[in-house]
Design an enzyme around this catalytic site. Structure first.
Site, PDB file in Angstrom:
ATOM      1  N   ILE A  74       0.949  -1.134   0.073  1.00  0.00           N
ATOM      2  CA  ILE A  74      -0.096   0.021  -0.070  1.00  0.00           C
ATOM      3  C   ILE A  74       0.851   1.345   0.100  1.00  0.00           C
ATOM      4  O   ILE A  74       0.506   2.106  -0.783  1.00  0.00           O
ATOM      5  CB  ILE A  74      -1.167  -0.077   1.189  1.00  0.00           C
ATOM      6  CG1 ILE A  74      -1.963  -1.207   1.176  1.00  0.00           C
ATOM      7  CG2 ILE A  74      -1.622   1.224   1.222  1.00  0.00           C
ATOM      8  CD1 ILE A  74      -2.803  -1.512   2.413  1.00  0.00           C
TER       9      ILE A  74
ATOM     10  N   ARG B  56      11.238  -1.036   8.365  1.00  0.00           N
ATOM     11  CA  ARG B  56      12.450  -1.869   9.094  1.00  0.00           C
ATOM     12  C   ARG B  56      13.680  -1.978   8.518  1.00  0.00           C
ATOM     13  O   ARG B  56      14.837  -2.139   9.129  1.00  0.00           O
ATOM     14  CB  ARG B  56      11.968  -3.205   9.528  1.00  0.00           C
ATOM     15  CG  ARG B  56      10.986  -3.230  10.690  1.00  0.00           C
ATOM     16  CD  ARG B  56      10.380  -4.399  11.022  1.00  0.00           C
ATOM     17  NE  ARG B  56       9.639  -4.811   9.899  1.00  0.00           N
ATOM     18  CZ  ARG B  56       8.514  -6.036   9.749  1.00  0.00           C
ATOM     19  NH1 ARG B  56       8.793  -6.776  10.862  1.00  0.00           N
ATOM     20  NH2 ARG B  56       8.036  -6.195   8.725  1.00  0.00           N
TER      21      ARG B  56
ATOM     22  N   ILE C 291      -3.693   6.060   7.589  1.00  0.00           N
ATOM     23  CA  ILE C 291      -4.672   5.385   7.155  1.00  0.00           C
ATOM     24  C   ILE C 291      -4.322   3.870   7.725  1.00  0.00           C
ATOM     25  O   ILE C 291      -4.670   2.909   6.999  1.00  0.00           O
ATOM     26  CB  ILE C 291      -4.739   5.348   5.359  1.00  0.00           C
ATOM     27  CG1 ILE C 291      -3.324   5.185   4.965  1.00  0.00           C
ATOM     28  CG2 ILE C 291      -5.310   6.565   4.919  1.00  0.00           C
ATOM     29  CD1 ILE C 291      -2.911   3.725   4.388  1.00  0.00           C
TER      30      ILE C 291
ATOM     31  N   ARG D 283      -3.338   2.135  11.334  1.00  0.00           N
ATOM     32  CA  ARG D 283      -3.993   1.806  12.758  1.00  0.00           C
ATOM     33  C   ARG D 283      -3.844   3.044  13.643  1.00  0.00           C
ATOM     34  O   ARG D 283      -2.702   3.394  13.631  1.00  0.00           O
ATOM     35  CB  ARG D 283      -3.419   0.399  13.167  1.00  0.00           C
ATOM     36  CG  ARG D 283      -3.700  -0.815  12.560  1.00  0.00           C
ATOM     37  CD  ARG D 283      -5.216  -1.256  12.562  1.00  0.00           C
ATOM     38  NE  ARG D 283      -5.639  -2.333  12.029  1.00  0.00           N
ATOM     39  CZ  ARG D 283      -6.215  -2.553  10.698  1.00  0.00           C
ATOM     40  NH1 ARG D 283      -6.192  -1.299  10.026  1.00  0.00           N
ATOM     41  NH2 ARG D 283      -6.444  -3.473  10.260  1.00  0.00           N
TER      42      ARG D 283
ATOM     43  N   ASP E   4      -8.020   8.616   9.155  1.00  0.00           N
ATOM     44  CA  ASP E   4      -8.845   7.358   8.839  1.00  0.00           C
ATOM     45  C   ASP E   4      -8.932   6.346   9.846  1.00  0.00           C
ATOM     46  O   ASP E   4      -9.975   5.639   9.812  1.00  0.00           O
ATOM     47  CB  ASP E   4      -8.536   6.797   7.496  1.00  0.00           C
ATOM     48  CG  ASP E   4      -9.673   5.861   6.859  1.00  0.00           C
ATOM     49  OD1 ASP E   4     -10.932   6.119   6.961  1.00  0.00           O
ATOM     50  OD2 ASP E   4      -9.350   4.715   6.500  1.00  0.00           O
TER      51      ASP E   4
ATOM     52  N   GLU F 108     -11.464   2.838  17.894  1.00  0.00           N
ATOM     53  CA  GLU F 108     -12.567   2.900  16.881  1.00  0.00           C
ATOM     54  C   GLU F 108     -13.857   2.271  17.476  1.00  0.00           C
ATOM     55  O   GLU F 108     -13.768   1.031  18.037  1.00  0.00           O
ATOM     56  CB  GLU F 108     -12.156   2.544  15.648  1.00  0.00           C
ATOM     57  CG  GLU F 108     -11.162   3.304  15.153  1.00  0.00           C
ATOM     58  CD  GLU F 108     -10.611   2.688  13.838  1.00  0.00           C
ATOM     59  OE1 GLU F 108     -11.091   1.718  13.264  1.00  0.00           O
ATOM     60  OE2 GLU F 108      -9.733   2.963  13.319  1.00  0.00           O
TER      61      GLU F 108
ATOM     62  N   HIS G  43     -12.788   5.110   9.059  1.00  0.00           N
ATOM     63  CA  HIS G  43     -12.056   4.063   8.798  1.00  0.00           C
ATOM     64  C   HIS G  43     -12.780   3.383   7.275  1.00  0.00           C
ATOM     65  O   HIS G  43     -13.094   2.491   7.344  1.00  0.00           O
ATOM     66  CB  HIS G  43     -12.167   3.119   9.778  1.00  0.00           C
ATOM     67  CG  HIS G  43     -11.153   2.028   9.487  1.00  0.00           C
ATOM     68  ND1 HIS G  43     -10.370   1.198  10.632  1.00  0.00           N
ATOM     69  CD2 HIS G  43     -10.332   1.528   8.321  1.00  0.00           C
ATOM     70  CE1 HIS G  43      -9.560   0.393   9.962  1.00  0.00           C
ATOM     71  NE2 HIS G  43      -9.708   0.599   8.652  1.00  0.00           N
TER      72      HIS G  43
ATOM     73  N   GLY H 182     -11.060   3.455   4.178  1.00  0.00           N
ATOM     74  CA  GLY H 182      -9.946   3.085   3.330  1.00  0.00           C
ATOM     75  C   GLY H 182     -10.033   2.203   2.207  1.00  0.00           C
ATOM     76  O   GLY H 182      -9.828   2.629   0.998  1.00  0.00           O
TER      77      GLY H 182
HETATM   78  C1  8YV Z   1     -11.038  -2.739   6.928  1.00  0.00           C
HETATM   79  C2  8YV Z   1      -8.603  -2.602   7.186  1.00  0.00           C
HETATM   80  O1  8YV Z   1     -11.800  -1.534   7.524  1.00  0.00           O
HETATM   81  O2  8YV Z   1      -7.873  -4.175   5.653  1.00  0.00           O
HETATM   82  C3  8YV Z   1      -7.580  -3.651   6.829  1.00  0.00           C
HETATM   83  O3  8YV Z   1      -6.651  -3.940   7.462  1.00  0.00           O
HETATM   84  O4  8YV Z   1      -8.275  -1.983   8.062  1.00  0.00           O
HETATM   85  C4  8YV Z   1      -9.662  -2.409   6.328  1.00  0.00           C
HETATM   86  O5  8YV Z   1      -9.681  -2.873   5.144  1.00  0.00           O
HETATM   87  C5  8YV Z   1     -11.168  -3.675   8.185  1.00  0.00           C
HETATM   88  O6  8YV Z   1     -10.601  -4.955   7.820  1.00  0.00           O
HETATM   89  C6  8YV Z   1     -12.703  -4.289   8.271  1.00  0.00           C
HETATM   90  O7  8YV Z   1     -12.628  -4.942   9.438  1.00  0.00           O
END
Ligand code: 8YV
Length: 323
Positions: free
Chosen positions: A158, A178, A233, A235, A259, A264, A282, A284
Site C-alpha cells: 500500500i 524496518r 490510514i 492503525r 482514517d 474505534e 475508517h 480506506g
Molecule cells: C477494513 C482494514 O476496514 O484491511 C484492513 O486492515 O483496516 C480495512 O480494510 C477492516 O479490515 C474491516 O474490518
C-alpha cells in the site's frame, strides 16, 4: 459454490451478507454474536470448531484459540491482522489468512484523497459553502502540496501505491521501514524521527500491533514540524493520539488527516473539536467493489483449506495448513 463440508466454523462477528451466505452453504457456521449467551455457545461447539471467519475486526485472541482444540485455520477480513494473535496461532500450527492486494489501490486512493483534503482544507471549504459563508467572502487561501516532500512510514504494497500517486502529483517521496529496500530508488531514513525531519507530509502505512504501537510520538511530530501534515490510514495505535492532539493544538504540526483511531469507533472529543484535523470513519477500503473482493478472498481461503488445497493468502507468521 463448493458443496457442504463436514466442518464447523466459528464466526465471532457479522460479515458481509454474501460472505455469510456462501459460508453458510459450505460450512456449519456458528454465529457467536447472535447467541444470547456467547460463552454457552462456545462451550457447546468449541470441541468441533476447525476454522474461524474473522470479520468486523473481531479479536481472535490466544484465550479464544486455546478453547478450540481442533482449530486449524483463521481467515481474517482485512489486510491488517493485528486483532488476531498470529504468534500464538503460528506456534500452534494454525494457519491465518488475510486479504492483501485486492484493497491496495483503494486504500492508496483514500490516502491521496485524505492528503489533499488535509493540506488544501477541502472539507472545511465545503462546510464553508454549505454554511452560506461564501456569500460573504471567499474561503481563505490554504497551504499547498506544491513544494512539499512526503514520507511513507512503512513502504509495503500500500505504501508503494501511495508513493506512485504522490510521485504523479510531483511530490518527492522518502521512506522509513524496518529495512532499506535495495530495489527501491527512494531516499531511506533509518528512524521515524529522521524521516519526519526530512519531510512535511508524513503518511503512516505500517501494520498495527505491538511492534509499531506509539511509533509516531511527540518526538516524531516535533520533527515533522510546524508546516507538517500527518496522514494515518494504517492503525490508530501507531500514533500516540494524546501527543497528536497536543501537537495539533499548539501548532507543533500544521494539520492531520486520519482514517483510523486508537479506540474505534470512538473518536476523542478533542480531535472532533480541532479545525486542523480531517477525520474519516475508517473508510480506506470501504467501497462495494473492494469489500466484495476482500469478502470473496475470505471465502476462497476457507474453501481452499477445506478442500485440502493451500490457502491463497497466508500471513507470513503462520504455516500453510491443509484440511
Ligand atoms: C477494513 C482494514 O476496514 O484491511 C484492513 O486492515 O483496516 C480495512 O480494510 C477492516 O479490515 C474491516 O474490518
Amino acid at each position: 459454490m463448493a458443496s457442504h463440508f463436514d466442518i464447523d466454523l466459528l464466526m465471532p462477528a457479522p460479515m458481509m451478507p454474501f460472505v455469510m451466505e456462501r459460508l453458510d452453504q459450505a460450512f456449519r457456521v456458528h454465529k457467536l454474536w447472535l447467541a444470547a449467551d456467547g460463552d454457552a455457545l462456545l462451550a457447546e461447539v468449541s470441541s468441533r470448531i476447525r476454522a474461524i471467519a474473522a470479520g468486523g475486526g473481531a479479536a481472535v485472541t490466544a484465550d479464544l484459540m486455546r478453547r478450540l482444540p481442533r482449530l486449524e485455520c483463521v481467515a481474517g477480513f482485512g489486510v491488517g491482522y493485528d486483532s488476531i494473535d498470529v504468534q500464538w496461532a503460528g506456534a500452534h500450527g494454525i494457519t491465518v489468512t488475510n486479504t492483501p492486494d485486492v484493497l491496495t489501490e483503494e486504500v492508496a486512493d483514500t490516502a491521496l484523497a485524505l492528503t489533499l483534503m488535509a493540506v488544501r482544507r477541502l472539507p472545511q471549504a465545503e462546510r464553508y459553502l454549505r454554511a452560506g459563508n461564501w456569500l460573504e467572502r471567499p474561503f481563505a487561501l490554504t497551504p499547498t502540496l506544491r513544494g512539499r516532500t512526503a514520507g511513507i512510514l512503512g513502504l509495503g504494497r500500500i505504501g508503494k501505491a501511495i508513493a506512485r500517486r504522490l510521485a504523479a502529483c510531483g511530490v518527492p517521496v522518502h521512506y522509513h521501514g524496518r529495512h532499506r529496500q535495495e530495489d527501491v530508488d527512494l531516499p531511506y531514513h533509518a528512524t521515524p524521527v529522521d524521516l519526519a525531519r526530512a519531510v512535511d507530509v508524513l503518511v503512516v502505512v505500517t501494520p498495527g500491533g505491538v511492534e509499531t504501537r506509539g511509533m509516531v510520538d511527540a518526538a516524531v511530530l516535533k520533527a515533522l514540524g510546524p508546516n507538517g501534515v500527518l496522514i494515518n490510514i494504517a492503525r490508530g495505535t501507531v500514533v500516540d493520539e494524546d501527543a497528536l492532539i497536543a501537537a495539533l493544538r499548539d501548532g507543533t504540526i500544521l494539520g492531520a488527516g486520519l482514517d483510523v483511531f486508537a479506540h474505534e469507533p470512538q473518536v476523542p472529543q478533542a480531535l472532533l473539536d480541532l479545525d486542523n484535523a480531517v477525520l474519516l470513519p475508517h473508510v480506506g477500503s470501504a467501497t462495494t467493489y473492494t469489500r466484495q473482493a476482500m469478502g470473496q478472498l475470505v471465502v476462497d481461503n476457507l474453501v481452499a483449506w477445506a478442500q485440502g488445497r493451500p490457502v491463497l493468502t497466508p500471513v507470513p507468521e503462520t504455516p500453510i495448513k491443509v484440511a
